[in-house]
Design an enzyme around this catalytic site. Sequence first.
Site, PDB file in Angstrom:
ATOM      1  N   CYS A  14      -5.018   2.003  -8.980  1.00 22.13           N
ATOM      2  CA  CYS A  14      -5.807   2.234  -7.763  1.00 22.13           C
ATOM      3  C   CYS A  14      -5.338   3.455  -6.979  1.00 22.13           C
ATOM      4  O   CYS A  14      -6.154   4.244  -6.483  1.00 22.13           O
ATOM      5  CB  CYS A  14      -5.786   0.993  -6.872  1.00 22.13           C
ATOM      6  N   ARG A  56       4.824  -0.348  -0.047  1.00 23.46           N
ATOM      7  CA  ARG A  56       3.911  -1.416   0.359  1.00 23.46           C
ATOM      8  C   ARG A  56       4.031  -1.595   1.871  1.00 23.46           C
ATOM      9  O   ARG A  56       5.140  -1.703   2.404  1.00 23.46           O
ATOM     10  CB  ARG A  56       4.271  -2.719  -0.348  1.00 23.46           C
ATOM     11  N   HIS A  77      -5.642   1.666   0.675  1.00 18.46           N
ATOM     12  CA  HIS A  77      -4.443   2.443   0.365  1.00 18.46           C
ATOM     13  C   HIS A  77      -4.505   3.800   1.064  1.00 18.46           C
ATOM     14  O   HIS A  77      -5.563   4.429   1.136  1.00 18.46           O
ATOM     15  CB  HIS A  77      -4.344   2.689  -1.146  1.00 18.46           C
TER      16      HIS A  77
END
Length: 232
Positions: free
Chosen positions: A28, A133, A140
């Site tokens: 991703c 994270r 994101h």
Amino acid sequence: DVPLVVPEVNPEAIADYKKKNIIANPNCSTIQMVVALKPLHDKAKVKRIVVSTYQAVSGAGKAAMDELFNQTRHVYMNQTPKPEEFQKQIAFNAIPQIDVFMDDGMTKEEWKMVVETKKILGSSIKVCASCVRIPVFVGHSEMVNVEFENEISAKEAKHLWRHFDGVTVVDLDSEAEYVTPLEVQGEDNVFVSRIREDSSVDYGLNFWCVGDNLRKGAALNAVQIAEHFIKL
């Protein structure tokens, strides 16, 4: 032998599916970065990329999203959160580890960004990735620093992005000025903002890149691959 495809970037690779009858969806974080880089690469040729990612918990699944929710609640109730899905507490924190560590100190997520970017854009490109994270549910974010082989200005980059399918530019001249992950939830495009030239190298740009990791970072990209595939 398996094509790794982002339709806006390398749709021609889909034709290689016959070797294994498999088409792969990239990571991703790689997907949104290479979409933003593609028109710049075509214009000035990317030489080196230094990227720091700030990745939502949804990239680790529903249990990870539940953990952020529950840990946040525990903090407000003066209870000690217990990490289960993540290595450390994710609520009100930032964790500089996504996936497992490898022998050279990189995490597997960082390694993916390096090798996938090379496979999609070009093997000669040097990539340094750091993946973090953060306590965001969806979306994101990436701060991308790019060195090019040829000259390109921030103004030229904005022009290229505005005429490239899949990218939306938000700059200081707009009402929003810049974009955050919260604002791109449910959006199909990759959003770029904080666009500026990097004077520390001859031809360099810096930009902030944000995308919905569940859509363009996963499901939407797969649907777009299928749409191209049926046209073969």
